[in-house]
Design a protein around this motif. Structure first.
Motif, PDB file in Angstrom:
ATOM      1  N   LYS A  24       4.705 -15.717   2.546  1.00  0.00           N
ATOM      2  CA  LYS A  24       5.392 -16.855   2.972  1.00  0.00           C
ATOM      3  C   LYS A  24       7.024 -16.648   2.749  1.00  0.00           C
ATOM      4  O   LYS A  24       7.467 -16.123   1.641  1.00  0.00           O
ATOM      5  CB  LYS A  24       4.835 -18.533   2.819  1.00  0.00           C
ATOM      6  CG  LYS A  24       3.507 -19.095   2.960  1.00  0.00           C
ATOM      7  CD  LYS A  24       3.153 -19.996   2.613  1.00  0.00           C
ATOM      8  CE  LYS A  24       2.100 -21.298   3.490  1.00  0.00           C
ATOM      9  NZ  LYS A  24       0.958 -21.847   2.915  1.00  0.00           N
ATOM     10  N   SER A  25       7.480 -17.509   3.999  1.00  0.00           N
ATOM     11  CA  SER A  25       8.914 -17.494   2.908  1.00  0.00           C
ATOM     12  C   SER A  25       9.285 -18.840   2.833  1.00  0.00           C
ATOM     13  O   SER A  25       9.322 -19.746   3.932  1.00  0.00           O
ATOM     14  CB  SER A  25       9.625 -16.905   4.001  1.00  0.00           C
ATOM     15  OG  SER A  25       9.727 -15.908   4.530  1.00  0.00           O
ATOM     16  N   PRO A  26      10.343 -19.616   1.626  1.00  0.00           N
ATOM     17  CA  PRO A  26      10.829 -19.125   0.324  1.00  0.00           C
ATOM     18  C   PRO A  26       9.482 -18.313  -0.225  1.00  0.00           C
ATOM     19  O   PRO A  26       8.425 -19.564  -0.256  1.00  0.00           O
ATOM     20  CB  PRO A  26      11.402 -19.794   0.128  1.00  0.00           C
ATOM     21  CG  PRO A  26      10.995 -20.873   0.867  1.00  0.00           C
ATOM     22  CD  PRO A  26      11.335 -21.493   1.790  1.00  0.00           C
ATOM     23  N   GLY A  81      12.861  -5.321   8.886  1.00  0.00           N
ATOM     24  CA  GLY A  81      11.361  -6.545   9.296  1.00  0.00           C
ATOM     25  C   GLY A  81      10.459  -5.637   7.944  1.00  0.00           C
ATOM     26  O   GLY A  81      10.609  -5.086   7.394  1.00  0.00           O
ATOM     27  N   PHE A  82       9.371  -6.768   7.836  1.00  0.00           N
ATOM     28  CA  PHE A  82       8.772  -5.976   7.175  1.00  0.00           C
ATOM     29  C   PHE A  82       7.284  -5.127   7.569  1.00  0.00           C
ATOM     30  O   PHE A  82       7.915  -4.491   8.787  1.00  0.00           O
ATOM     31  CB  PHE A  82       7.550  -8.064   7.617  1.00  0.00           C
ATOM     32  CG  PHE A  82       6.251  -7.238   6.345  1.00  0.00           C
ATOM     33  CD1 PHE A  82       6.011  -7.656   5.232  1.00  0.00           C
ATOM     34  CD2 PHE A  82       4.627  -7.423   7.103  1.00  0.00           C
ATOM     35  CE1 PHE A  82       4.698  -7.189   4.652  1.00  0.00           C
ATOM     36  CE2 PHE A  82       3.745  -6.822   6.266  1.00  0.00           C
ATOM     37  CZ  PHE A  82       3.974  -7.031   4.537  1.00  0.00           C
ATOM     38  N   GLN A  83       7.302  -4.710   6.468  1.00  0.00           N
ATOM     39  CA  GLN A  83       6.314  -3.191   6.508  1.00  0.00           C
ATOM     40  C   GLN A  83       5.616  -3.722   5.440  1.00  0.00           C
ATOM     41  O   GLN A  83       5.233  -3.894   4.706  1.00  0.00           O
ATOM     42  CB  GLN A  83       7.208  -1.816   6.255  1.00  0.00           C
ATOM     43  CG  GLN A  83       8.273  -1.691   6.904  1.00  0.00           C
ATOM     44  CD  GLN A  83       7.786  -0.984   8.078  1.00  0.00           C
ATOM     45  OE1 GLN A  83       7.383  -0.534   8.232  1.00  0.00           O
ATOM     46  NE2 GLN A  83       8.775  -1.609   9.200  1.00  0.00           N
ATOM     47  N   PRO A  84       4.022  -2.967   5.904  1.00  0.00           N
ATOM     48  CA  PRO A  84       2.710  -3.785   4.813  1.00  0.00           C
ATOM     49  C   PRO A  84       2.538  -2.611   3.960  1.00  0.00           C
ATOM     50  O   PRO A  84       2.719  -1.304   4.129  1.00  0.00           O
ATOM     51  CB  PRO A  84       1.676  -2.957   6.287  1.00  0.00           C
ATOM     52  CG  PRO A  84       1.954  -3.047   7.627  1.00  0.00           C
ATOM     53  CD  PRO A  84       4.081  -2.415   7.083  1.00  0.00           C
ATOM     54  N   PHE A  85       2.251  -3.362   2.656  1.00  0.00           N
ATOM     55  CA  PHE A  85       2.309  -2.425   1.144  1.00  0.00           C
ATOM     56  C   PHE A  85       0.944  -2.730   0.520  1.00  0.00           C
ATOM     57  O   PHE A  85       0.455  -3.356   1.069  1.00  0.00           O
ATOM     58  CB  PHE A  85       2.844  -2.692   0.901  1.00  0.00           C
ATOM     59  CG  PHE A  85       3.626  -4.196  -0.014  1.00  0.00           C
ATOM     60  CD1 PHE A  85       3.129  -4.295  -0.648  1.00  0.00           C
ATOM     61  CD2 PHE A  85       3.974  -5.252   1.672  1.00  0.00           C
ATOM     62  CE1 PHE A  85       3.015  -6.008  -0.893  1.00  0.00           C
ATOM     63  CE2 PHE A  85       3.751  -6.305   0.915  1.00  0.00           C
ATOM     64  CZ  PHE A  85       3.637  -7.053  -0.254  1.00  0.00           C
ATOM     65  N   ALA A  86       0.403  -1.105   0.139  1.00  0.00           N
ATOM     66  CA  ALA A  86      -0.240  -1.685  -1.038  1.00  0.00           C
ATOM     67  C   ALA A  86      -0.199  -2.294  -1.910  1.00  0.00           C
ATOM     68  O   ALA A  86       0.982  -2.352  -2.008  1.00  0.00           O
ATOM     69  CB  ALA A  86      -1.213   0.072  -0.965  1.00  0.00           C
ATOM     70  N   VAL A  87      -1.661  -3.266  -2.384  1.00  0.00           N
ATOM     71  CA  VAL A  87      -1.551  -3.989  -3.645  1.00  0.00           C
ATOM     72  C   VAL A  87      -2.731  -3.801  -4.640  1.00  0.00           C
ATOM     73  O   VAL A  87      -3.340  -3.213  -3.588  1.00  0.00           O
ATOM     74  CB  VAL A  87      -0.843  -5.354  -3.748  1.00  0.00           C
ATOM     75  CG1 VAL A  87       0.010  -5.658  -3.076  1.00  0.00           C
ATOM     76  CG2 VAL A  87      -1.829  -5.890  -2.818  1.00  0.00           C
ATOM     77  N   GLY A  88      -2.883  -3.427  -5.621  1.00  0.00           N
ATOM     78  CA  GLY A  88      -4.040  -3.250  -6.675  1.00  0.00           C
ATOM     79  C   GLY A  88      -4.364  -4.193  -7.418  1.00  0.00           C
ATOM     80  O   GLY A  88      -3.076  -4.604  -8.269  1.00  0.00           O
ATOM     81  N   TYR A  89      -4.834  -4.370  -8.476  1.00  0.00           N
ATOM     82  CA  TYR A  89      -5.297  -4.483 -10.046  1.00  0.00           C
ATOM     83  C   TYR A  89      -5.014  -2.854 -10.448  1.00  0.00           C
ATOM     84  O   TYR A  89      -6.334  -2.067 -10.131  1.00  0.00           O
ATOM     85  CB  TYR A  89      -6.414  -5.666 -10.733  1.00  0.00           C
ATOM     86  CG  TYR A  89      -5.897  -7.168  -9.782  1.00  0.00           C
ATOM     87  CD1 TYR A  89      -5.644  -7.931 -10.635  1.00  0.00           C
ATOM     88  CD2 TYR A  89      -6.381  -7.085  -8.559  1.00  0.00           C
ATOM     89  CE1 TYR A  89      -5.208  -8.590 -10.437  1.00  0.00           C
ATOM     90  CE2 TYR A  89      -6.266  -8.854  -8.444  1.00  0.00           C
ATOM     91  CZ  TYR A  89      -5.709  -9.799  -9.222  1.00  0.00           C
ATOM     92  OH  TYR A  89      -5.798 -10.414  -9.190  1.00  0.00           O
ATOM     93  N   VAL A  90      -4.741  -2.975 -11.478  1.00  0.00           N
ATOM     94  CA  VAL A  90      -4.884  -2.095 -12.735  1.00  0.00           C
ATOM     95  C   VAL A  90      -4.993  -2.215 -13.719  1.00  0.00           C
ATOM     96  O   VAL A  90      -4.605  -3.085 -14.228  1.00  0.00           O
ATOM     97  CB  VAL A  90      -2.958  -1.810 -12.816  1.00  0.00           C
ATOM     98  CG1 VAL A  90      -3.875  -0.039 -14.080  1.00  0.00           C
ATOM     99  CG2 VAL A  90      -2.662  -1.193 -11.435  1.00  0.00           C
ATOM    100  N   GLU A  91      -6.453  -1.786 -14.368  1.00  0.00           N
ATOM    101  CA  GLU A  91      -6.965  -2.221 -15.581  1.00  0.00           C
ATOM    102  C   GLU A  91      -5.933  -1.532 -16.629  1.00  0.00           C
ATOM    103  O   GLU A  91      -6.442   0.612 -16.763  1.00  0.00           O
ATOM    104  CB  GLU A  91      -8.715  -1.102 -15.225  1.00  0.00           C
ATOM    105  CG  GLU A  91      -9.270  -2.174 -16.656  1.00  0.00           C
ATOM    106  CD  GLU A  91     -10.687  -2.036 -16.789  1.00  0.00           C
ATOM    107  OE1 GLU A  91     -11.214  -2.833 -16.992  1.00  0.00           O
ATOM    108  OE2 GLU A  91     -11.365  -1.126 -15.976  1.00  0.00           O
ATOM    109  N   LEU A  92      -5.700  -1.999 -17.809  1.00  0.00           N
ATOM    110  CA  LEU A  92      -5.073  -1.001 -18.806  1.00  0.00           C
ATOM    111  C   LEU A  92      -6.150  -1.066 -20.038  1.00  0.00           C
ATOM    112  O   LEU A  92      -7.026  -1.400 -19.548  1.00  0.00           O
ATOM    113  CB  LEU A  92      -4.439  -1.606 -19.153  1.00  0.00           C
ATOM    114  CG  LEU A  92      -3.270  -2.094 -18.382  1.00  0.00           C
ATOM    115  CD1 LEU A  92      -1.625  -2.884 -19.244  1.00  0.00           C
ATOM    116  CD2 LEU A  92      -2.217  -1.115 -17.854  1.00  0.00           C
TER     117      LEU A  92
END
Length: 170
Positions: free
Chosen positions: A104-106, A114-125
């Motif tokens: 969402k903006s803002p 323009g928008f490009q898809p990207f990867a997100v994830g959870y990193v376990e420390l």
């Protein structure tokens, strides 16, 4: 999430009492806002928890040793005092997905191309905390749960990259 919670869900922050949790669970701790510690944490953004460069700043409870990110002055588990700690910068990918739609903006501002898809994830420390991060330098075909990554504070959200041999960033 714009910062650490001041009370555990289900607790009554106005009373500052222990409330029973679901059957078989430990009680939840409520910490009233007027009695919360006002001790300032070292300069850390509400989303990045960044300190000196790109390190991640968390906190560890002095009573029960729970580690959280971002840093908070009190433990979300027992309500005890928490001390600031710098979290390790290496972990493993716990889970991931591809963000295929623009946020969402803002506050999101689309780049000029323009928008490009990207990867997100959870990193376990190693400290036991899981941190949401944007995954850089990894295509969705290369992502696997359990791969070693390095994680640093970024602008708004931490960034993770694949780790080479012995945790070296590639």
């Amino acid at each position: 999430m714009e910062g650490a919670l001041t009370a555990v869900p289900g607790a009554d922050p106005a009373r500052g009492t222990l409330l029973p949790a679901a059957e078989g669970s430990a009680p939840l701790v409520a910490r009233p806002a007027d009695t919360a510690s006002t001790e300032a944490l070292p300069s850390a953004g509400p989303l990045t928890g960044a300190v000196s460069g790109r390190e991640l700043r968390g906190s560890r409870c002095a009573r029960c040793a729970v580690t959280v990110y971002p840093a908070d002055t009190a433990c979300p588990r027992c309500g005890g005092p928490a001390v600031p700690v710098v979290l390790s910068g290496a972990g493993t990918l716990w889970t991931w997905t591809v963000q295929r739609y623009a946020p969402k903006s803002p506050p999101y501002e689309a780049p000029g191309e323009g928008f490009q898809p990207f990867a997100v994830g959870y990193v376990e420390l190693p400290e036991g905390v899981r941190i949401l991060a944007v995954l850089h330098g990894m295509s969705p075909e290369d992502l696997r749960i359990g791969i070693p990554v390095t994680i640093t504070a970024g602008d708004g959200v931490p960034r993770a990259r694949p780790a080479g041999p012995a945790g070296v960033t590639t």
